[in-house]
Design a protein around this motif. Sequence first.
Motif, PDB file in Angstrom:
ATOM      1  N   GLU A   1      46.980  35.957 -14.915  1.00  0.00           N
ATOM      2  CA  GLU A   1      47.148  36.368 -16.305  1.00  0.00           C
ATOM      3  C   GLU A   1      48.084  35.393 -17.017  1.00  0.00           C
TER       4      GLU A   1
ATOM      5  N   GLU B   1      48.305  33.818 -23.150  1.00  0.00           N
ATOM      6  CA  GLU B   1      47.110  34.516 -23.633  1.00  0.00           C
ATOM      7  C   GLU B   1      47.487  35.871 -24.220  1.00  0.00           C
TER       8      GLU B   1
ATOM      9  N   SER C   1      45.708  38.456 -24.379  1.00  0.00           N
ATOM     10  CA  SER C   1      45.209  39.532 -23.525  1.00  0.00           C
ATOM     11  C   SER C   1      46.213  39.905 -22.438  1.00  0.00           C
ATOM     12  N   THR C   2      47.037  38.945 -22.020  1.00  0.00           N
ATOM     13  CA  THR C   2      48.050  39.236 -21.010  1.00  0.00           C
ATOM     14  C   THR C   2      49.068  40.227 -21.553  1.00  0.00           C
TER      15      THR C   2
ATOM     16  N   VAL D   1      48.529  42.371 -23.964  1.00  0.00           N
ATOM     17  CA  VAL D   1      47.834  43.656 -24.140  1.00  0.00           C
ATOM     18  C   VAL D   1      47.776  44.403 -22.812  1.00  0.00           C
ATOM     19  N   LYS D   2      47.437  43.682 -21.749  1.00  0.00           N
ATOM     20  CA  LYS D   2      47.366  44.307 -20.424  1.00  0.00           C
ATOM     21  C   LYS D   2      48.728  44.837 -19.996  1.00  0.00           C
TER      22      LYS D   2
ATOM     23  N   VAL E   1      42.665  48.253 -17.302  1.00  0.00           N
ATOM     24  CA  VAL E   1      43.065  46.846 -17.393  1.00  0.00           C
ATOM     25  C   VAL E   1      42.060  45.958 -16.665  1.00  0.00           C
TER      26      VAL E   1
ATOM     27  N   LEU F   1      39.091  44.733 -18.706  1.00  0.00           N
ATOM     28  CA  LEU F   1      39.305  43.776 -19.784  1.00  0.00           C
ATOM     29  C   LEU F   1      38.944  42.372 -19.322  1.00  0.00           C
TER      30      LEU F   1
ATOM     31  N   ARG G   1      38.910  38.566 -18.328  1.00  0.00           N
ATOM     32  CA  ARG G   1      39.929  37.680 -17.784  1.00  0.00           C
ATOM     33  C   ARG G   1      39.863  36.345 -18.519  1.00  0.00           C
ATOM     34  N   PRO G   2      40.976  35.915 -19.109  1.00  0.00           N
ATOM     35  CA  PRO G   2      40.952  34.685 -19.907  1.00  0.00           C
ATOM     36  C   PRO G   2      40.832  33.435 -19.039  1.00  0.00           C
TER      37      PRO G   2
END
Length: 396
Positions: free
Chosen positions: A72, A76, A78-79, A81-82, A372, A375, A377-378
């Motif tokens: 993660e 990012e 998204s990290t 958010v997670k 999680v 979601l 993964r970037p």
Amino acid sequence: MKLNTSVLDGLRFLLALWVVCGHFYIIIGGTNLFNIPFVSSLLQQPIIAVNGFMIITGFLMTYHYILREEKEPFLEASTGVKFILRRLFRLYPIYFLAIIAAFFLVENMYLLRKEILEFFTGSSITVFGKESKLETPTLVGMFSHLLFIHGLIPHEDSTILSVAWSLSLEMQFYVIFPIIFAVLFRKQASLRFSVITVISVVVSVLSLNYLKSYFDMPAALFFRMPVFILGMMVAAAALKKLRWRFVALNGCIILAVEDRLTIILSIGLIFLMFYENLKLVLPRSIYSIVSLIGGLLSKKVSKFGADISYSLYLMHMIIMPFIIKFFIDLNYSKLLTAGLSFVSLLVITITLSYVLYLYIEKPFIAMGKRVVATLPRPKRTQVEISTDFSGTEPLN
């Protein structure tokens, strides 16, 4: 460098017990009832234990954020958010129950607290020299608590559930933590940490008198940010992202403005996590004692204590007045009433906390992990966290 994070299980449990015992002692009158040298000073300052929780929070958040960096990337969105989702699934279900219960019981809770104080001390004056307060719950208070923003609203920080002030503070930290992490752990990490350390300490000191005018328990993040930063720096040093001499220097700046008990607790927490590295330095007898303490804090019973510490922290203030009042009505002596109330409080709250952990906390934690995991993964497109003390080069 050897790091023993398992001792944090036992420490979290001990800190939660410190808060419970401290609040019990304060509610029955504190030193107005009886005084135990040094022990009374500890019990009348449960906020010191909360400072310990904040150091541990800063440490664990940073420690796990760095360990997950491969999967993660910290730049990012998204990290972040997670990270926040994990915390919400972990904290909110029990918190919601506690706030709703306190909303409907808070008037009786404070009426009973005043009656309890009068029974034990003959006066409604608290150990802090103030009249035992009463509270009338409001919808503003309830919804601000449910949204974790009560710590930012003057005179609402502890109107529903007094211990919840720290949850507002911690949630503020969780929300901005991904941003703080992304800012600090880049090039020139040491310089960035130094700047934020100095700024946060200055702001904390200057804001104290202002905040105390409007809050029973100041819960704006900028007031307690230095303590979180201390935990963050220790985690970074443990994972070789910062040098220890740098952490020691900035740690001294942070602790220089803290009270003596917070200084002792902070040093003790750090020492117990890293004592194994001092085996060749410490006298054998001292190392054996410290090793025994570290081992006890790492046992399965400590893991149990860590599991229930969150519910224990939130629920004890709701239950406590009713338990004490029950024994007061039995017309026992003050000493016997206090003893029976205290033992009953521990048994009931620990049992309740374990039940809540098994049937609410664990299922929601598992649910959070599943959410999680769904979601996306970037792709890894960022530079990695710098490990150079000068911050001149990123890690390749």
